[in-house]
Design a protein around this motif. Structure first.
Motif, PDB file in Angstrom:
ATOM      1  N   VAL A 281       9.314 -28.400 -18.297  1.00 22.91           N
ATOM      2  CA  VAL A 281      10.390 -28.067 -17.376  1.00 22.91           C
ATOM      3  C   VAL A 281       9.824 -27.209 -16.251  1.00 22.91           C
ATOM      4  CG1 VAL A 281      12.632 -26.968 -17.093  1.00 22.91           C
ATOM      5  CG2 VAL A 281      12.078 -28.158 -19.235  1.00 22.91           C
ATOM      6  N   GLU A 282       9.884 -27.741 -15.050  1.00 22.81           N
ATOM      7  CA  GLU A 282       9.412 -27.017 -13.879  1.00 22.81           C
ATOM      8  C   GLU A 282      10.578 -26.302 -13.203  1.00 22.81           C
ATOM      9  OE1 GLU A 282       7.100 -30.904 -14.355  1.00 22.81           O
ATOM     10  OE2 GLU A 282       9.219 -30.344 -14.223  1.00 22.81           O
ATOM     11  N   SER A 283      10.296 -25.144 -12.635  1.00 28.90           N
ATOM     12  CA  SER A 283      11.331 -24.391 -11.927  1.00 28.90           C
ATOM     13  C   SER A 283      10.684 -23.530 -10.853  1.00 28.90           C
ATOM     14  CB  SER A 283      12.122 -23.525 -12.901  1.00 28.90           C
ATOM     15  OG  SER A 283      11.276 -22.558 -13.506  1.00 28.90           O
ATOM     16  N   GLY A 284      11.530 -22.986  -9.986  1.00 23.35           N
ATOM     17  CA  GLY A 284      11.046 -22.050  -8.982  1.00 23.35           C
ATOM     18  C   GLY A 284      10.940 -22.607  -7.579  1.00 23.35           C
ATOM     19  N   GLY A 285      11.213 -23.892  -7.423  1.00 16.46           N
ATOM     20  CA  GLY A 285      11.148 -24.465  -6.093  1.00 16.46           C
ATOM     21  C   GLY A 285      12.279 -23.990  -5.204  1.00 16.46           C
ATOM     22  N   GLY A 286      12.217 -24.382  -3.951  1.00 21.12           N
ATOM     23  CA  GLY A 286      13.264 -23.992  -3.020  1.00 21.12           C
ATOM     24  C   GLY A 286      12.848 -24.244  -1.596  1.00 21.12           C
ATOM     25  N   LEU A 287      13.616 -23.692  -0.680  1.00 19.30           N
ATOM     26  CA  LEU A 287      13.361 -23.805   0.749  1.00 19.30           C
ATOM     27  C   LEU A 287      12.743 -22.508   1.238  1.00 19.30           C
ATOM     28  CD1 LEU A 287      13.727 -25.231   3.508  1.00 19.30           C
ATOM     29  CD2 LEU A 287      16.029 -24.235   3.579  1.00 19.30           C
ATOM     30  N   VAL A 288      11.627 -22.628   1.934  1.00 19.65           N
ATOM     31  CA  VAL A 288      10.919 -21.437   2.406  1.00 19.65           C
ATOM     32  C   VAL A 288      10.350 -21.723   3.786  1.00 19.65           C
ATOM     33  CG1 VAL A 288       8.760 -22.168   1.270  1.00 19.65           C
ATOM     34  CG2 VAL A 288       9.163 -19.751   1.751  1.00 19.65           C
ATOM     35  N   PRO A 289      10.307 -20.743   4.671  1.00 18.98           N
ATOM     36  CA  PRO A 289       9.711 -20.979   5.991  1.00 18.98           C
ATOM     37  C   PRO A 289       8.192 -21.050   5.899  1.00 18.98           C
ATOM     38  CG  PRO A 289      10.389 -18.697   5.789  1.00 18.98           C
ATOM     39  CD  PRO A 289      10.879 -19.384   4.557  1.00 18.98           C
ATOM     40  N   ALA A 290       7.602 -21.699   6.859  1.00 19.05           N
ATOM     41  CA  ALA A 290       6.143 -21.783   6.906  1.00 19.05           C
ATOM     42  C   ALA A 290       5.547 -20.376   6.879  1.00 19.05           C
ATOM     43  CB  ALA A 290       5.701 -22.515   8.163  1.00 19.05           C
ATOM     44  N   GLY A 291       4.486 -20.235   6.102  1.00 19.93           N
ATOM     45  CA  GLY A 291       3.859 -18.931   5.926  1.00 19.93           C
ATOM     46  C   GLY A 291       4.391 -18.156   4.747  1.00 19.93           C
TER      47      GLY A 291
ATOM     48  N   ASN B 226      -0.495 -37.065 -18.786  1.00 22.40           N
ATOM     49  CA  ASN B 226       0.079 -38.067 -19.680  1.00 22.40           C
ATOM     50  C   ASN B 226       1.390 -38.554 -19.079  1.00 22.40           C
ATOM     51  OD1 ASN B 226       1.526 -39.346 -21.843  1.00 22.40           O
ATOM     52  ND2 ASN B 226       0.102 -38.384 -23.264  1.00 22.40           N
ATOM     53  N   SER B 227       1.492 -39.837 -18.876  1.00 24.02           N
ATOM     54  CA  SER B 227       2.676 -40.388 -18.206  1.00 24.02           C
ATOM     55  C   SER B 227       3.957 -40.134 -18.989  1.00 24.02           C
ATOM     56  CB  SER B 227       2.498 -41.885 -17.971  1.00 24.02           C
ATOM     57  OG  SER B 227       2.337 -42.567 -19.207  1.00 24.02           O
ATOM     58  N   LEU B 228       3.817 -39.882 -20.278  1.00 21.83           N
ATOM     59  CA  LEU B 228       5.001 -39.642 -21.106  1.00 21.83           C
ATOM     60  C   LEU B 228       5.536 -38.224 -20.930  1.00 21.83           C
ATOM     61  CD1 LEU B 228       3.871 -41.339 -24.430  1.00 21.83           C
ATOM     62  CD2 LEU B 228       5.349 -42.292 -22.662  1.00 21.83           C
ATOM     63  N   TYR B 229       4.759 -37.345 -20.322  1.00 25.37           N
ATOM     64  CA  TYR B 229       5.132 -35.941 -20.266  1.00 25.37           C
ATOM     65  C   TYR B 229       5.721 -35.489 -18.934  1.00 25.37           C
ATOM     66  CZ  TYR B 229       2.237 -35.456 -24.507  1.00 25.37           C
ATOM     67  OH  TYR B 229       1.691 -35.583 -25.760  1.00 25.37           O
ATOM     68  N   TRP B 230       5.781 -36.377 -17.938  1.00 20.53           N
ATOM     69  CA  TRP B 230       6.313 -35.933 -16.653  1.00 20.53           C
ATOM     70  C   TRP B 230       7.760 -35.470 -16.807  1.00 20.53           C
ATOM     71  CZ3 TRP B 230       2.712 -34.830 -13.558  1.00 20.53           C
ATOM     72  CH2 TRP B 230       1.600 -35.634 -13.373  1.00 20.53           C
ATOM     73  N   GLY B 231       8.035 -34.289 -16.248  1.00 19.04           N
ATOM     74  CA  GLY B 231       9.396 -33.784 -16.234  1.00 19.04           C
ATOM     75  C   GLY B 231      10.087 -34.166 -14.938  1.00 19.04           C
ATOM     76  N   GLN B 232      11.152 -33.427 -14.616  1.00 20.85           N
ATOM     77  CA  GLN B 232      11.934 -33.710 -13.416  1.00 20.85           C
ATOM     78  C   GLN B 232      11.281 -33.164 -12.157  1.00 20.85           C
ATOM     79  OE1 GLN B 232      14.796 -35.664 -13.356  1.00 20.85           O
ATOM     80  NE2 GLN B 232      14.023 -36.066 -15.424  1.00 20.85           N
ATOM     81  N   GLY B 233      10.398 -32.207 -12.335  1.00 21.84           N
ATOM     82  CA  GLY B 233       9.765 -31.603 -11.175  1.00 21.84           C
ATOM     83  C   GLY B 233      10.688 -30.594 -10.503  1.00 21.84           C
ATOM     84  N   THR B 234      10.111 -29.895  -9.538  1.00 24.52           N
ATOM     85  CA  THR B 234      10.892 -28.941  -8.762  1.00 24.52           C
ATOM     86  C   THR B 234      10.566 -29.141  -7.283  1.00 24.52           C
ATOM     87  OG1 THR B 234      11.506 -26.593  -8.537  1.00 24.52           O
ATOM     88  CG2 THR B 234       9.182 -27.060  -8.998  1.00 24.52           C
ATOM     89  N   GLN B 235      11.595 -29.212  -6.470  1.00 25.40           N
ATOM     90  CA  GLN B 235      11.427 -29.518  -5.049  1.00 25.40           C
ATOM     91  C   GLN B 235      11.021 -28.272  -4.276  1.00 25.40           C
ATOM     92  OE1 GLN B 235      11.931 -32.545  -3.142  1.00 25.40           O
ATOM     93  NE2 GLN B 235      10.981 -31.271  -1.557  1.00 25.40           N
ATOM     94  N   VAL B 236       9.985 -28.420  -3.491  1.00 27.27           N
ATOM     95  CA  VAL B 236       9.555 -27.370  -2.574  1.00 27.27           C
ATOM     96  C   VAL B 236       9.677 -27.917  -1.159  1.00 27.27           C
ATOM     97  CG1 VAL B 236       7.610 -25.995  -1.752  1.00 27.27           C
ATOM     98  CG2 VAL B 236       8.015 -26.257  -4.215  1.00 27.27           C
ATOM     99  N   THR B 237      10.402 -27.199  -0.327  1.00 26.35           N
ATOM    100  CA  THR B 237      10.575 -27.604   1.063  1.00 26.35           C
ATOM    101  C   THR B 237      10.145 -26.448   1.957  1.00 26.35           C
ATOM    102  OG1 THR B 237      12.441 -29.028   0.478  1.00 26.35           O
ATOM    103  CG2 THR B 237      12.171 -28.463   2.804  1.00 26.35           C
ATOM    104  N   VAL B 238       9.207 -26.736   2.839  1.00 27.74           N
ATOM    105  CA  VAL B 238       8.690 -25.712   3.754  1.00 27.74           C
ATOM    106  C   VAL B 238       9.123 -26.087   5.160  1.00 27.74           C
ATOM    107  CG1 VAL B 238       6.663 -24.454   4.535  1.00 27.74           C
ATOM    108  CG2 VAL B 238       6.720 -25.389   2.216  1.00 27.74           C
ATOM    109  N   SER B 239       9.891 -25.236   5.762  1.00 31.83           N
ATOM    110  CA  SER B 239      10.388 -25.507   7.106  1.00 31.83           C
ATOM    111  C   SER B 239       9.402 -24.988   8.144  1.00 31.83           C
ATOM    112  CB  SER B 239      11.745 -24.852   7.303  1.00 31.83           C
ATOM    113  OG  SER B 239      11.644 -23.447   7.166  1.00 31.83           O
ATOM    114  N   SER B 240       9.345 -25.706   9.266  1.00 23.13           N
ATOM    115  CA  SER B 240       8.406 -25.323  10.327  1.00 23.13           C
ATOM    116  C   SER B 240       9.040 -24.331  11.283  1.00 23.13           C
ATOM    117  CB  SER B 240       7.948 -26.563  11.082  1.00 23.13           C
ATOM    118  OG  SER B 240       9.057 -27.251  11.591  1.00 23.13           O
TER     119      SER B 240
END
Length: 116
Positions: free
Chosen positions: A5-15, A102-116
């Motif tokens: 289970v991945e977590s912690g992603g989000g929207l962040v400005p460049a830098g 392992n292809s069987l272990y991929w979770g949902q992932g967490t989205q990271v978006t970096v704005s310019s």
């Protein structure tokens, strides 16, 4: 059954910075290499960073010097600390177990978006 289970992603400005976490339910964590990967829109998933059971780390050229990886064996967690983020770091971030994912272990992932 292995769950990641991945977590912690989000929207962040460049830098900016983000710290991702990957938790696993498996007891093989402690003796396993763990890795972080990302998938950019329309692209294949690629490796970013890897940490061995003994703490040795490797990074892809695209993130070396900006990202760090760490593991907490007591909590079955790995972290990806991302600094000096760039818009091209925008992707879905995943973790996996083993030197080869392992292809069987991929979770949902967490989205990271970096704005310019």
């Amino acid at each position: 059954q292995v769950q990641l289970v991945e977590s912690g992603g989000g929207l962040v400005p460049a830098g900016g910075s983000l710290n991702l976490s990957c938790t696993t339910s498996t007891n093989i964590f402690k003796g396993s290499t763990m890795g972080w990967y990302r998938q950019l829109p329309g692209r294949q998933r690629t490796p970013l960073a890897r940490i061995s059971a003994t703490g040795s780390v490797t990074f892809s050229d695209s993130v070396e010097g900006r990202f760090t990886i760490a593991r907490d064996n007591a909590k079955n967690v790995i972290h990806l600390n991302m600094n000096r983020l760039k818009p091209e770091d925008t992707a879905v971030y995943y973790c996996n177990i083993g030197p080869i994912p392992n292809s069987l272990y991929w979770g949902q992932g967490t989205q990271v978006t970096v704005s310019s």
